[in-house]
Design an enzyme around this catalytic site. Structure first.
Site, PDB file in Angstrom:
ATOM      1  N   CYS A 225       0.798  -1.221   0.000  1.00  0.00           N
ATOM      2  CA  CYS A 225       0.000   0.000   0.000  1.00  0.00           C
ATOM      3  C   CYS A 225       0.834   1.276   0.000  1.00  0.00           C
ATOM      4  O   CYS A 225       0.297   2.362  -0.223  1.00  0.00           O
ATOM      5  CB  CYS A 225      -0.935   0.000   1.205  1.00  0.00           C
ATOM      6  SG  CYS A 225      -2.103  -1.379   1.231  1.00  0.00           S
ATOM      7  N   HIS A 304      12.439   1.123   5.404  1.00  0.00           N
ATOM      8  CA  HIS A 304      12.202  -0.293   5.073  1.00  0.00           C
ATOM      9  C   HIS A 304      12.710  -1.161   6.218  1.00  0.00           C
ATOM     10  O   HIS A 304      13.886  -1.124   6.557  1.00  0.00           O
ATOM     11  CB  HIS A 304      12.920  -0.652   3.771  1.00  0.00           C
ATOM     12  CG  HIS A 304      12.323  -1.830   3.065  1.00  0.00           C
ATOM     13  ND1 HIS A 304      12.119  -3.048   3.673  1.00  0.00           N
ATOM     14  CD2 HIS A 304      11.871  -1.970   1.789  1.00  0.00           C
ATOM     15  CE1 HIS A 304      11.576  -3.888   2.811  1.00  0.00           C
ATOM     16  NE2 HIS A 304      11.405  -3.258   1.668  1.00  0.00           N
ATOM     17  N   HIS A 388      -2.195  19.841   7.214  1.00  0.00           N
ATOM     18  CA  HIS A 388      -3.065  18.739   6.790  1.00  0.00           C
ATOM     19  C   HIS A 388      -2.319  17.410   6.885  1.00  0.00           C
ATOM     20  O   HIS A 388      -1.109  17.347   6.624  1.00  0.00           O
ATOM     21  CB  HIS A 388      -3.554  18.957   5.357  1.00  0.00           C
ATOM     22  CG  HIS A 388      -4.171  20.306   5.125  1.00  0.00           C
ATOM     23  ND1 HIS A 388      -5.427  20.646   5.583  1.00  0.00           N
ATOM     24  CD2 HIS A 388      -3.693  21.416   4.491  1.00  0.00           C
ATOM     25  CE1 HIS A 388      -5.696  21.894   5.247  1.00  0.00           C
ATOM     26  NE2 HIS A 388      -4.661  22.385   4.581  1.00  0.00           N
ATOM     27  N   HIS A 392      -2.626   6.862   5.514  1.00  0.00           N
ATOM     28  CA  HIS A 392      -3.138   5.744   4.720  1.00  0.00           C
ATOM     29  C   HIS A 392      -4.362   5.111   5.383  1.00  0.00           C
ATOM     30  O   HIS A 392      -4.315   4.703   6.543  1.00  0.00           O
ATOM     31  CB  HIS A 392      -2.046   4.697   4.532  1.00  0.00           C
ATOM     32  CG  HIS A 392      -2.545   3.400   3.982  1.00  0.00           C
ATOM     33  ND1 HIS A 392      -3.283   3.327   2.813  1.00  0.00           N
ATOM     34  CD2 HIS A 392      -2.426   2.122   4.438  1.00  0.00           C
ATOM     35  CE1 HIS A 392      -3.591   2.063   2.579  1.00  0.00           C
ATOM     36  NE2 HIS A 392      -3.092   1.317   3.545  1.00  0.00           N
ATOM     37  N   ASN A 425     -10.448   0.654   1.842  1.00  0.00           N
ATOM     38  CA  ASN A 425      -8.986   0.668   1.678  1.00  0.00           C
ATOM     39  C   ASN A 425      -8.677   0.459   0.201  1.00  0.00           C
ATOM     40  O   ASN A 425      -8.746  -0.660  -0.300  1.00  0.00           O
ATOM     41  CB  ASN A 425      -8.357  -0.430   2.534  1.00  0.00           C
ATOM     42  CG  ASN A 425      -6.837  -0.465   2.426  1.00  0.00           C
ATOM     43  OD1 ASN A 425      -6.237   0.219   1.599  1.00  0.00           O
ATOM     44  ND2 ASN A 425      -6.203  -1.271   3.249  1.00  0.00           N
TER      45      ASN A 425
END
EC number: 2.3.1.199
Length: 497
Positions: A225, A304, A388, A392, A425
């Site tokens: 995602c 990562h 703002h 996700h 989603n």
């Protein structure tokens, strides 16, 4: 399936991530040093006046060697400055796919299909119902046509049809908005995590719009995602080395071939949360776009955690005992997401936080490391850095935990909650539906800063910071055009089905 809560942001921040953030600042030290020096010199020259400047010039004695050395020094410094200065990257505009009403899946329809597909598995049906009741999704989310059949028909042709439907409609709208012609596209990046056909989706786009033969095209798959911001990062790097170029990014997730029809609870979760969607984004480094572009890219930080086994396996595509392929979501997902988030925002903090917040945070962090580990950690106020937030829309729990850890108000996470409610989603494209929500509410002003935060398998946490280039008028069309007046809506903790 109970999940471990996301750990508090500053309970175990590591100094190496703070160091990484300051390395970004050091890399641009020359720019920060030269700009004030040039400004001081310019102000001093303006203060002196032309006659005084001429007198100073006449009083100086130059020989040829001095003139040549001085000229060489000025040229050298100017060259180093302009070569080290990164190009400004603009987000000209973007478009989000709006599914047709025929694809909507109300709760009653979803549960009826679940009972028919899993007629011998009543406990799995009940589990999906409990997840759906607490998911934060609304009655208007959409699934592709192939999933509406009983049983579903996840064929290759059906998956291609879904890809063509969502990608082409988003791109058609983007070309219409921006006036960009297909022949003027220099860079194309398509990201779709779970559907990777041959020829690729990027090749499909090139074929549809007859793009140039020398286009630089990329197809990213398997990156989860957060792949949308990975595409933005790739586009930024390409635009830094290719002047006067246009880049198109397409972010989507194709649901058709990935609808799980088995009985494993951890693999049934995505069925309840993921819905169809896509976004097309136009980025540019052309100076002619500076006046019409909506945003400028300020920072992008990628984290990562794939070196850690738990992080690597927490979102994992696999077969169940019956041979059904699906995505297994670990019960440790929230805790792993929290670790990735801490590393990411500790790196991005020095780039965006005011000096006062950085000083308080560093003092607290060093004090806990050296003097007393029981000191209460100081949580930086990111509301001082951004107007703002686009978090996700991976699920209600993700939004709840980030709101708690970052101490955000209900309005700060409103775009994320309402996007999850209206569209579900939509994977990598969810950030753009959220940005569209903020614009549709008429809240975006020139100079406003936007923080996009995305999570993805691997495990990854990526952040992008945009600065609004101009006050954006409330759009008359777009994914929210027919429902924005109804939002925000109250979302109960549990919707009884």
């Amino acid at each position: 399936m109970p999940q471990a809560p996301m750990p508090e942001f500053s309970s175990s921040v590591k100094l190496k991530y703070v160091k990484l953030g300051y390395q970004y600042l050091v890399n641009h030290f020359l720019s920060f040093l030269l700009i004030p020096i040039m400004a001081i010199v310019a102000v001093e020259l303006l203060r002196m006046g032309p006659e005084e400047i001429l007198n100073v010039w006449n009083s100086l004695q130059f020989d040829l060697v001095q003139v040549l050395c001085s000229s060489f020094f000025v040229i050298f410094i100017s060259t180093v400055y302009f070569m080290s200065k990164p190009r400004t990257i603009y987000l000209v505009d973007y478009s989000c796919y709006k599914p047709p009403v025929t694809c909507r899946v109300p709760f009653a329809t979803f549960m009826e299909h679940s009972r028919l597909i899993l007629k011998d598995k009543p406990k799995s049906v009940e589990f999906q119902m409990r997840i759906l009741e607490r998911s934060g999704l609304g009655e208007e989310t959409c699934l592709p046509p192939a999933i509406h059949y009983i049983p579903p028909t996840p064929t290759m042709d059906a998956a291609r049809s879904e890809a063509q439907m969502v990608i082409f409609e988003a791109m058609d709208d983007l070309f219409k908005k921006t006036g960009l012609k297909p022949k003027d596209v220099d860079i194309l990046i398509v990201n779709c995590s779970l559907f990777s056909p041959t020829p690729s989706l990027s090749a499909m786009v090139i074929n549809k719009y007859k793009l140039r033969s020398n286009i630089k095209s990329f197809n990213l798959s398997g990156m989860g995602c957060s792949a949308g911001l990975i595409s933005v990062d790739l586009a930024r790097d390409l635009l830094q080395v290719h002047p006067n170029s246009n880049a198109i990014i397409v972010s989507t997730e194709i649901i058709t071939p990935n609808y799980y029809q088995g009985n494993e609870r951890a693999m049934l979760l995505p069925n309840c949360l993921f819905r169809m969607g896509a976004a097309a984004i136009h980025m540019s480094n052309r100076r002619s776009d500076r006046w019409r572009a909506k945003y400028k890219l300020s920072h992008l930080v990628r984290t990562h955690r794939g070196a850690d086994d738990k992080s690597f396996y927490c979102v994992y595509e696999q077969e169940d005992k019956e041979g059904h392929v699906g995505i297994n979501l670990s019960k440790d997902l929230m805790a792993i997401a929290g670790e990735a988030l801490k590393a990411n925002i500790t790196t991005i903090g020095p780039l965006v936080l005011p000096a006062s917040e950085q000083l308080l945070f560093l003092t607290s962090l060093i004090g806990r490391k050296i003097f007393n580990p029981k000191w209460k950690p100081y949580i930086p106020d990111f509301k001082l850095a951004f107007e703002h937030f686009c978090i996700h829309a991976g699920g209600r729990a993700v939004i709840d935990e980030l709101q708690k850890n970052l101490q955000l108000s209900g309005e700060h996470v409103e775009a994320s909650r309402m996007t999850l409610h209206r569209f579900g989603n939509t994977s990598s494209s969810s950030l753009w539906y959220e940005l569209s929500y903020i614009e549709s509410k008429g809240r975006m002003r020139r100079g406003d800063r936007v923080w996009q935060i995305a999570f993805g398998s691997g495990f990854k946490c990526n952040s992008a910071v945009w600065k609004c280039n101009r006050t954006i008028k409330t759009p008359k069309d777009g994914p929210w055009s027919d429902c924005i007046d109804r939002y925000p809506v109250f979302i109960p903790e549990v919707v009884k089905l």
